[in-house]
Design an enzyme around this catalytic site. Structure first.
Site, PDB file in Angstrom:
ATOM      1  N   LYS A  41       0.831  -1.213   0.000  1.00 14.12           N
ATOM      2  CA  LYS A  41       0.000   0.000   0.000  1.00 14.12           C
ATOM      3  C   LYS A  41       0.870   1.270   0.000  1.00 14.12           C
ATOM      4  CE  LYS A  41      -2.061  -1.168   3.862  1.00 14.12           C
ATOM      5  NZ  LYS A  41      -1.357  -2.432   4.178  1.00 14.12           N
ATOM      6  N   ARG A  58     -10.153   0.881   8.121  1.00 10.12           N
ATOM      7  CA  ARG A  58      -9.712  -0.460   8.533  1.00 10.12           C
ATOM      8  C   ARG A  58     -10.773  -1.192   9.321  1.00 10.12           C
ATOM      9  NH1 ARG A  58      -3.881   0.482   8.454  1.00 10.12           N
ATOM     10  NH2 ARG A  58      -2.739  -1.362   9.060  1.00 10.12           N
ATOM     11  N   ARG A  83      10.962  -0.252  11.107  1.00  7.07           N
ATOM     12  CA  ARG A  83       9.859  -0.026  12.043  1.00  7.07           C
ATOM     13  C   ARG A  83       9.873  -0.983  13.224  1.00  7.07           C
ATOM     14  NH1 ARG A  83       4.569   0.563   8.333  1.00  7.07           N
ATOM     15  NH2 ARG A  83       3.715  -0.718  10.011  1.00  7.07           N
ATOM     16  N   ARG A 121      11.951  -4.801   5.011  1.00  5.29           N
ATOM     17  CA  ARG A 121      11.624  -3.410   4.663  1.00  5.29           C
ATOM     18  C   ARG A 121      12.463  -2.386   5.440  1.00  5.29           C
ATOM     19  NH1 ARG A 121       5.552  -1.640   5.532  1.00  5.29           N
ATOM     20  NH2 ARG A 121       5.882  -2.570   7.570  1.00  5.29           N
ATOM     21  N   ARG A 143      -0.990  -8.364  13.244  1.00  7.61           N
ATOM     22  CA  ARG A 143      -1.513  -7.395  12.268  1.00  7.61           C
ATOM     23  C   ARG A 143      -2.290  -8.104  11.161  1.00  7.61           C
ATOM     24  NH1 ARG A 143       4.052  -4.609  11.269  1.00  7.61           N
ATOM     25  NH2 ARG A 143       3.071  -3.765   9.397  1.00  7.61           N
TER      26      ARG A 143
HETATM   27  P1  AP5 Z   1       4.818  -1.627   1.901  1.00  6.26           P
HETATM   28  O1  AP5 Z   1       4.461  -0.812   0.712  1.00  6.26           O
HETATM   29  O2  AP5 Z   1       5.590  -0.943   2.990  1.00  6.26           O
HETATM   30  O3  AP5 Z   1       3.537  -2.384   2.479  1.00  6.26           O
HETATM   31  P2  AP5 Z   1       2.242  -1.820   3.192  1.00  6.26           P
HETATM   32  O4  AP5 Z   1       1.066  -2.497   2.581  1.00  6.26           O
HETATM   33  O5  AP5 Z   1       2.246  -0.321   3.210  1.00  6.26           O
HETATM   34  O6  AP5 Z   1       2.469  -2.441   4.616  1.00  6.26           O
HETATM   35  P3  AP5 Z   1       2.409  -1.809   6.063  1.00  6.26           P
HETATM   36  O7  AP5 Z   1       3.148  -2.782   6.966  1.00  6.26           O
HETATM   37  O8  AP5 Z   1       2.892  -0.397   6.102  1.00  6.26           O
HETATM   38  O9  AP5 Z   1       0.901  -1.887   6.339  1.00  6.26           O
HETATM   39  P4  AP5 Z   1       0.231  -1.904   7.655  1.00  6.26           P
HETATM   40  O10 AP5 Z   1      -1.149  -1.797   7.189  1.00  6.26           O
HETATM   41  O11 AP5 Z   1       0.504  -3.038   8.562  1.00  6.26           O
HETATM   42  O12 AP5 Z   1       0.901  -0.664   8.429  1.00  6.26           O
HETATM   43  P5  AP5 Z   1       0.383   0.781   8.782  1.00  6.26           P
HETATM   44  O13 AP5 Z   1       1.540   1.677   8.859  1.00  6.26           O
HETATM   45  O14 AP5 Z   1      -0.774   1.153   7.942  1.00  6.26           O
HETATM   46  O15 AP5 Z   1       5.648  -2.898   1.388  1.00  6.26           O
HETATM   47  C1  AP5 Z   1       6.274  -3.774   2.305  1.00  6.26           C
HETATM   48  C2  AP5 Z   1       7.681  -4.162   1.771  1.00  6.26           C
HETATM   49  O16 AP5 Z   1       7.511  -4.994   0.639  1.00  6.26           O
HETATM   50  C3  AP5 Z   1       8.514  -2.957   1.317  1.00  6.26           C
HETATM   51  O17 AP5 Z   1       9.860  -3.190   1.698  1.00  6.26           O
HETATM   52  C4  AP5 Z   1       8.388  -2.949  -0.213  1.00  6.26           C
HETATM   53  O18 AP5 Z   1       9.571  -2.468  -0.846  1.00  6.26           O
HETATM   54  C5  AP5 Z   1       8.126  -4.414  -0.532  1.00  6.26           C
HETATM   55  N1  AP5 Z   1       7.164  -4.589  -1.620  1.00  6.26           N
HETATM   56  C6  AP5 Z   1       6.052  -3.843  -1.885  1.00  6.26           C
HETATM   57  N2  AP5 Z   1       5.408  -4.332  -2.972  1.00  6.26           N
HETATM   58  C7  AP5 Z   1       6.117  -5.423  -3.375  1.00  6.26           C
HETATM   59  C8  AP5 Z   1       5.972  -6.352  -4.454  1.00  6.26           C
HETATM   60  N3  AP5 Z   1       4.965  -6.255  -5.324  1.00  6.26           N
HETATM   61  N4  AP5 Z   1       6.911  -7.341  -4.581  1.00  6.26           N
HETATM   62  C9  AP5 Z   1       7.947  -7.429  -3.701  1.00  6.26           C
HETATM   63  N5  AP5 Z   1       8.156  -6.561  -2.673  1.00  6.26           N
HETATM   64  C10 AP5 Z   1       7.257  -5.581  -2.511  1.00  6.26           C
HETATM   65  O19 AP5 Z   1      -0.226   0.533  10.258  1.00  6.26           O
HETATM   66  C11 AP5 Z   1       0.619   0.259  11.369  1.00  6.26           C
HETATM   67  C12 AP5 Z   1      -0.220   0.192  12.642  1.00  6.26           C
HETATM   68  O20 AP5 Z   1      -0.870   1.475  12.865  1.00  6.26           O
HETATM   69  C13 AP5 Z   1      -1.388  -0.813  12.609  1.00  6.26           C
HETATM   70  O21 AP5 Z   1      -0.946  -2.110  12.973  1.00  6.26           O
HETATM   71  C14 AP5 Z   1      -2.365  -0.182  13.621  1.00  6.26           C
HETATM   72  O22 AP5 Z   1      -1.966  -0.439  14.943  1.00  6.26           O
HETATM   73  C15 AP5 Z   1      -2.194   1.307  13.358  1.00  6.26           C
HETATM   74  N6  AP5 Z   1      -3.150   1.835  12.368  1.00  6.26           N
HETATM   75  C16 AP5 Z   1      -2.852   2.382  11.138  1.00  6.26           C
HETATM   76  N7  AP5 Z   1      -3.969   2.770  10.495  1.00  6.26           N
HETATM   77  C17 AP5 Z   1      -5.000   2.473  11.324  1.00  6.26           C
HETATM   78  C18 AP5 Z   1      -6.419   2.607  11.222  1.00  6.26           C
HETATM   79  N8  AP5 Z   1      -6.996   3.131  10.107  1.00  6.26           N
HETATM   80  N9  AP5 Z   1      -7.180   2.174  12.254  1.00  6.26           N
HETATM   81  C19 AP5 Z   1      -6.626   1.634  13.363  1.00  6.26           C
HETATM   82  N10 AP5 Z   1      -5.297   1.477  13.533  1.00  6.26           N
HETATM   83  C20 AP5 Z   1      -4.488   1.877  12.519  1.00  6.26           C
END
Ligand code: AP5
Length: 222
Positions: free
Chosen positions: A17, A92, A165, A131, A176
């Site tokens: 994402k 979410r 992270r 990552r 997660r």
């Molecule tokens: P990356 O693009 O970083 O993946 P992502 O989908 O953004 O994953 P996240 O871990 O950031 O998502 P998340 O939803 O757990 O975290 P968030 O910060 O939102 O890609 C991952 C890696 O793979 C990278 O190294 C990239 O280079 C590689 N990659 C990408 N595409 C690829 C491909 N096609 N092939 C190979 N490699 C690839 O949330 C964190 C925490 O915040 C949550 O756990 C929760 O506690 C809280 N939170 C955030 N939003 C909310 C909400 N709306 N409500 C409640 N709590 C929330």
């Protein structure tokens, strides 16, 4: 702001994402709004919301709808979002999706497209554990799949400091993924019902996924 493009990126942790939101933002002049990034900034700043969110994030759970909505609402109204926004990691929960529908309807807006990044859970642990991001500009990299062209130097800003992270460990990632399947995956049906769901095979390499998503946005954007 009635003609804004409003994109939602749905997908489990590691689906890509953040990676794809940055590509789309650059290509289409949209603003990436990552609730994860906004919450991490609140934690780092030690705000009241950040203090409440910290332990939940470290355990891999979901922060309360109330906190997330408060953080996002103001940011969505800022002038730099006039062309459009990419919601990365929001909504979410069913409560967040309903609140977003109401918020947009009050302004005569609606979700333009909800792009669902379809992946196999098993591959996500490897993606997340490799990552790292540039400390200067936030550009994302991966030890195997997306290395900087010149080792140790950010392709985008030339920075030489990188972060990993705190919640990117196997145990928290498992939590997660659990939270995603229990509370976020059901939203796919919600957006299908609204007629705005756009599924993408996100197991392809990064450039192919970017091309597929770019084609969708070029078709639907205002
Ligand atoms: P990356 O693009 O970083 O993946 P992502 O989908 O953004 O994953 P996240 O871990 O950031 O998502 P998340 O939803 O757990 O975290 P968030 O910060 O939102 O890609 C991952 C890696 O793979 C990278 O190294 C990239 O280079 C590689 N990659 C990408 N595409 C690829 C491909 N096609 N092939 C190979 N490699 C690839 O949330 C964190 C925490 O915040 C949550 O756990 C929760 O506690 C809280 N939170 C955030 N939003 C909310 C909400 N709306 N409500 C409640 N709590 C929330």
């Amino acid at each position: 702001m009635a003609d804004r493009t409003i994109l939602i990126l749905l997908g489990p942790p590691g689906a890509g994402k953040g990676t794809q939101a940055r590509v789309l933002a650059d290509r289409f002049g949209l603003v990436q709004l990552s609730t994860g990034d906004l919450l991490r900034a609140a934690v780092a700043a030690g705000t009241e919301a950040g203090r409440a969110a910290k332990a939940v994030m470290e355990a891999g759970g979901l922060v309360s709808d109330e906190i997330v909505l408060a953080i996002l609402k103001d940011r969505m109204a800022e002038p730099d979002t006039a062309r459009g926004i990419i919601l990365d990691g929001f909504p979410r929960t069913a409560g967040q999706a309903a609140a977003l529908d109401v918020l947009l309807a009050q302004k005569g807006e609606a979700v333009t497209a909800a792009i669902s990044l379809e992946v196999d859970d098993a591959a996500m642990i490897g993606r997340i554990s490799g990552r790292f991001t540039c400390a200067g500009c936030g550009e994302g990299y991966h030890d195997e799949f997306k290395r900087p062209a010149s080792p140790g130097v950010c392709d985008k800003c030339g920075g030489t400091h990188f972060n990993r992270r705190a919640d990117d460990n196997a145990e928290t990632v498992a939590q997660r993924l659990k939270a995603y399947h229990a509370q976020t995956a059901p939203l796919i049906a919600h957006y299908e019902g609204l007629g705005v769901l756009e599924p993408v095979d996100a197991m392809q390499d990064i450039d192919k996924v970017a091309a597929a998503m770019g084609a969708i946005v070029a078709r639907v954007a205002a």
